[in-house]
Design a protein around this motif. Structure first.
Motif, PDB file in Angstrom:
ATOM      1  N   GLN A   1     -14.625  38.013  59.373  1.00  0.00           N
ATOM      2  CA  GLN A   1     -15.948  37.770  58.826  1.00  0.00           C
ATOM      3  C   GLN A   1     -16.856  38.982  59.007  1.00  0.00           C
ATOM      4  O   GLN A   1     -16.976  39.531  60.102  1.00  0.00           O
ATOM      5  N   ASP A   2     -17.454  39.425  57.921  1.00  0.00           N
ATOM      6  CA  ASP A   2     -18.404  40.536  57.922  1.00  0.00           C
ATOM      7  C   ASP A   2     -17.824  41.812  58.537  1.00  0.00           C
ATOM      8  O   ASP A   2     -18.531  42.589  59.188  1.00  0.00           O
ATOM      9  N   ALA A   3     -16.518  42.009  58.325  1.00  0.00           N
ATOM     10  CA  ALA A   3     -15.814  43.199  58.822  1.00  0.00           C
ATOM     11  C   ALA A   3     -15.980  43.378  60.327  1.00  0.00           C
ATOM     12  O   ALA A   3     -15.899  44.494  60.844  1.00  0.00           O
ATOM     13  N   GLY A   4     -16.213  42.271  61.030  1.00  0.00           N
ATOM     14  CA  GLY A   4     -16.353  42.305  62.479  1.00  0.00           C
ATOM     15  C   GLY A   4     -17.741  42.665  62.972  1.00  0.00           C
ATOM     16  O   GLY A   4     -17.980  42.719  64.177  1.00  0.00           O
ATOM     17  N   MET A   5     -18.672  42.911  62.053  1.00  0.00           N
ATOM     18  CA  MET A   5     -20.045  43.264  62.444  1.00  0.00           C
ATOM     19  C   MET A   5     -20.893  41.995  62.590  1.00  0.00           C
ATOM     20  O   MET A   5     -20.518  40.922  62.133  1.00  0.00           O
TER      21      MET A   5
ATOM     22  N   LYS B   1     -11.810  47.962  42.205  1.00  0.00           N
ATOM     23  CA  LYS B   1     -11.053  47.318  43.278  1.00  0.00           C
ATOM     24  C   LYS B   1     -11.417  45.849  43.395  1.00  0.00           C
ATOM     25  O   LYS B   1     -10.568  44.982  43.544  1.00  0.00           O
ATOM     26  N   SER B   2     -12.725  45.564  43.333  1.00  0.00           N
ATOM     27  CA  SER B   2     -13.182  44.189  43.435  1.00  0.00           C
ATOM     28  C   SER B   2     -12.643  43.365  42.280  1.00  0.00           C
ATOM     29  O   SER B   2     -12.251  42.209  42.437  1.00  0.00           O
ATOM     30  N   ALA B   3     -12.625  43.965  41.064  1.00  0.00           N
ATOM     31  CA  ALA B   3     -12.122  43.249  39.893  1.00  0.00           C
ATOM     32  C   ALA B   3     -10.641  42.939  40.068  1.00  0.00           C
ATOM     33  O   ALA B   3     -10.165  41.866  39.693  1.00  0.00           O
ATOM     34  N   SER B   4      -9.890  43.876  40.648  1.00  0.00           N
ATOM     35  CA  SER B   4      -8.465  43.649  40.877  1.00  0.00           C
ATOM     36  C   SER B   4      -8.245  42.506  41.844  1.00  0.00           C
ATOM     37  O   SER B   4      -7.382  41.653  41.650  1.00  0.00           O
ATOM     38  N   VAL B   5      -9.044  42.472  42.912  1.00  0.00           N
ATOM     39  CA  VAL B   5      -8.945  41.380  43.873  1.00  0.00           C
ATOM     40  C   VAL B   5      -9.257  40.059  43.196  1.00  0.00           C
ATOM     41  O   VAL B   5      -8.582  39.053  43.389  1.00  0.00           O
ATOM     42  N   ALA B   6     -10.329  40.070  42.367  1.00  0.00           N
ATOM     43  CA  ALA B   6     -10.704  38.849  41.670  1.00  0.00           C
ATOM     44  C   ALA B   6      -9.600  38.391  40.729  1.00  0.00           C
ATOM     45  O   ALA B   6      -9.291  37.197  40.630  1.00  0.00           O
ATOM     46  N   ALA B   7      -8.954  39.342  40.022  1.00  0.00           N
ATOM     47  CA  ALA B   7      -7.881  38.987  39.097  1.00  0.00           C
ATOM     48  C   ALA B   7      -6.714  38.356  39.837  1.00  0.00           C
ATOM     49  O   ALA B   7      -6.128  37.370  39.390  1.00  0.00           O
ATOM     50  N   LEU B   8      -6.372  38.915  41.017  1.00  0.00           N
ATOM     51  CA  LEU B   8      -5.293  38.341  41.806  1.00  0.00           C
ATOM     52  C   LEU B   8      -5.636  36.927  42.239  1.00  0.00           C
ATOM     53  O   LEU B   8      -4.805  36.027  42.229  1.00  0.00           O
TER      54      LEU B   8
ATOM     55  N   ALA C   1     -20.572  54.537  53.045  1.00  0.00           N
ATOM     56  CA  ALA C   1     -21.276  54.307  54.308  1.00  0.00           C
ATOM     57  C   ALA C   1     -20.666  53.123  55.045  1.00  0.00           C
ATOM     58  O   ALA C   1     -20.368  53.204  56.241  1.00  0.00           O
ATOM     59  N   MET C   2     -20.465  52.009  54.329  1.00  0.00           N
ATOM     60  CA  MET C   2     -19.876  50.836  54.965  1.00  0.00           C
ATOM     61  C   MET C   2     -18.454  51.135  55.429  1.00  0.00           C
ATOM     62  O   MET C   2     -18.035  50.693  56.509  1.00  0.00           O
ATOM     63  N   GLN C   3     -17.717  51.902  54.645  1.00  0.00           N
ATOM     64  CA  GLN C   3     -16.363  52.289  55.039  1.00  0.00           C
ATOM     65  C   GLN C   3     -16.404  53.096  56.336  1.00  0.00           C
ATOM     66  O   GLN C   3     -15.542  52.931  57.213  1.00  0.00           O
ATOM     67  N   ALA C   4     -17.413  53.945  56.471  1.00  0.00           N
ATOM     68  CA  ALA C   4     -17.533  54.765  57.682  1.00  0.00           C
ATOM     69  C   ALA C   4     -17.787  53.896  58.909  1.00  0.00           C
ATOM     70  O   ALA C   4     -17.189  54.124  59.971  1.00  0.00           O
ATOM     71  N   TYR C   5     -18.676  52.901  58.798  1.00  0.00           N
ATOM     72  CA  TYR C   5     -18.893  51.989  59.936  1.00  0.00           C
ATOM     73  C   TYR C   5     -17.586  51.294  60.317  1.00  0.00           C
ATOM     74  O   TYR C   5     -17.260  51.152  61.494  1.00  0.00           O
ATOM     75  N   TYR C   6     -16.883  50.850  59.295  1.00  0.00           N
ATOM     76  CA  TYR C   6     -15.627  50.141  59.532  1.00  0.00           C
ATOM     77  C   TYR C   6     -14.605  51.065  60.202  1.00  0.00           C
ATOM     78  O   TYR C   6     -13.950  50.685  61.169  1.00  0.00           O
ATOM     79  N   ASP C   7     -14.512  52.284  59.725  1.00  0.00           N
ATOM     80  CA  ASP C   7     -13.506  53.220  60.237  1.00  0.00           C
ATOM     81  C   ASP C   7     -13.769  53.627  61.684  1.00  0.00           C
ATOM     82  O   ASP C   7     -12.819  53.886  62.443  1.00  0.00           O
TER      83      ASP C   7
ATOM     84  N   GLY D   1     -20.692  41.857  50.303  1.00  0.00           N
ATOM     85  CA  GLY D   1     -19.682  42.288  49.335  1.00  0.00           C
ATOM     86  C   GLY D   1     -19.045  43.603  49.747  1.00  0.00           C
ATOM     87  O   GLY D   1     -17.824  43.780  49.633  1.00  0.00           O
ATOM     88  N   LEU D   2     -19.866  44.545  50.233  1.00  0.00           N
ATOM     89  CA  LEU D   2     -19.321  45.811  50.720  1.00  0.00           C
ATOM     90  C   LEU D   2     -18.403  45.589  51.917  1.00  0.00           C
ATOM     91  O   LEU D   2     -17.334  46.210  52.027  1.00  0.00           O
ATOM     92  N   MET D   3     -18.826  44.707  52.815  1.00  0.00           N
ATOM     93  CA  MET D   3     -18.009  44.427  53.996  1.00  0.00           C
ATOM     94  C   MET D   3     -16.639  43.883  53.605  1.00  0.00           C
ATOM     95  O   MET D   3     -15.607  44.298  54.130  1.00  0.00           O
ATOM     96  N   GLU D   4     -16.636  42.945  52.673  1.00  0.00           N
ATOM     97  CA  GLU D   4     -15.357  42.389  52.238  1.00  0.00           C
ATOM     98  C   GLU D   4     -14.535  43.440  51.500  1.00  0.00           C
ATOM     99  O   GLU D   4     -13.312  43.505  51.630  1.00  0.00           O
ATOM    100  N   GLY D   5     -15.219  44.289  50.740  1.00  0.00           N
ATOM    101  CA  GLY D   5     -14.519  45.344  50.018  1.00  0.00           C
ATOM    102  C   GLY D   5     -13.803  46.311  50.940  1.00  0.00           C
ATOM    103  O   GLY D   5     -12.630  46.640  50.727  1.00  0.00           O
ATOM    104  N   VAL D   6     -14.493  46.774  52.008  1.00  0.00           N
ATOM    105  CA  VAL D   6     -13.829  47.721  52.921  1.00  0.00           C
ATOM    106  C   VAL D   6     -12.754  47.019  53.730  1.00  0.00           C
ATOM    107  O   VAL D   6     -11.742  47.631  54.091  1.00  0.00           O
TER     108      VAL D   6
END
Length: 381
Positions: A46-50, A11-18, A326-332, A371-376
């Protein structure tokens, strides 16, 4: 776990390619316009709101503070030290001391967000000894004073006499980095402490006494009390029971005095080391359980390898937990509170004077966490 990490990398590579495609197609743009096109994404926060923080348990460390500001990690976590502000003659729960400590951080460009290791919560309260009522009254005064200064989160523990414990502070890990480790075999023959032996039920009675006294006051002052798991999460050390050692124990805790003020510090490494080798905690599921109930007030983001009786700390990308999930769970669950890296390896040419808090290891951890925060954030936008 590894498949999920590979998916995240893809996913990160796809974002980078775009992003790279955007630069190529906008070759006429100025550098400022290119930068804006990469960062002006209204769906991302920023920082997924955390609230990203670093721990400062040894006062103001100029080099670390400088790096923190360069990384835009502007939250400080620490205790209240009269010595830090030249007020040794005053107790650490007094308003003037807390105010001076907060202002010292403000002068450095940082905000004191969490008091970790709070004043006046010591052995008498946790062991139910004579003098605990005075400790509790001083703790209530402390809560009142921090509320007047805009600090609302307190990380505490229920580990009297023997707090955080490890049997090795310099075990070689990946590439020779040094980590802390625990092996129950190394402490099995140690004698009782000077306080003798207590029962688990006595420890539960003591924490209930404390919560019933302080939670109504915490509600009054808008304070969030965040209990840290016992670390290591074993049954007993030298006659002192450990009661906050399972997910079920925390479920029991939040029901003793149901309140928005009665919550926990979700220390991932401590939760991950609960259970046995083949019977560990489902970290994302635990985050979901407590997060949906609004009980996660503070997060220690770290990982381990092993079980409660024998484990070692790891790099953030080298442990047993699926950190992306785990990071996705905090975000969700909508977690927006303070979060900090915890117990990082000591890396090459860095000091192991304070194991777990290597400056270079912290830099690695912040980059990984962000990086995880931006990913989620991307995957959810």
């Amino acid at each position: 776990m590894h498949n999920n990490r590979r998916d995240f990398i893809k996913k990160s590579a796809s974002v980078a390619a775009l992003s790279i495609g955007g630069i190529h197609n906008a070759s006429a743009n100025t550098p400022h316009q290119v930068r804006k096109s990469l960062t002006d994404t209204s769906a991302l926060v920023q920082d997924a709101g955390m609230q990203m923080c670093l721990a400062y348990f040894w006062g103001i460390e100029p080099y670390k503070v400088e790096l923190a500001k360069q990384m835009r990690v502007l939250g400080a976590v620490g205790g209240i030290s009269p010595h830090m502000v030249g007020m040794n003659d005053k107790p650490n729960w007094e308003y003037s001391v807390i105010k001076a400590v907060k202002e010292a951080w403000q002068k450095e460009g940082l905000q004191l967000r969490v008091i970790e290791g709070p004043p006046s919560l010591y052995h008498k309260t946790k062991l139910g000894l004579e003098g605990r009522d005075e400790e509790i009254e001083n703790f209530i005064t402390f809560m009142k004073n921090i509320s007047q200064l805009g600090i609302d989160t307190v990380c505490y523990n229920w580990m009297p006499v023997i707090s955080w414990a490890r049997t090795t502070m310099d075990r070689p890990s990946r590439g020779g980095a040094l980590v802390s480790a625990f092996d129950i075999e190394d402490i099995k023959d140690e004698p009782l402490t000077e306080y003798g032996k207590f029962t688990h039920e006595a420890m539960w009675q003591n924490i209930e006494y404390f919560l019933k006294a302080v939670i109504p006051e915490a509600e009054k002052y808008g304070i969030k009390l965040a209990l840290h798991p016992d670390d290591p999460p074993i049954d007993m050390i030298r006659g002192i029971p450990r009661i906050m050692t399972t997910v079920d124990a925390f479920k029991r805790l939040i029901e003793i005095v149901p309140s928005d003020s009665n919550g926990l510090t979700f220390c991932q490494g401590s939760f991950a080391s609960m259970g046995g080798e083949d019977e560990g905690v489902d970290i994302p599921a635990a985050i979901e359980y407590f997060g949906k109930r609004g009980k996660i007030h503070f997060v220690h983001f770290r990982d381990v390898r092993g079980s409660k009786n024998n484990f070692e700390e790891t790099f953030h990308d080298d442990g047993k937990t699926d950190m992306y999930r785990a990071m996705q769970a905090y975000y969700d669950v909508g977690f927006k509170g303070p979060i900090r890296p915890d117990h990082v390896p000591t890396m090459a040419r860095d000091s192991n004077e304070h194991p777990g808090y290597s400056t270079i290891g912290t830099l690695f951890a912040i980059g990984y966490i962000r990086g995880l925060m931006e990913g989620v954030s991307h995957s959810s936008s």
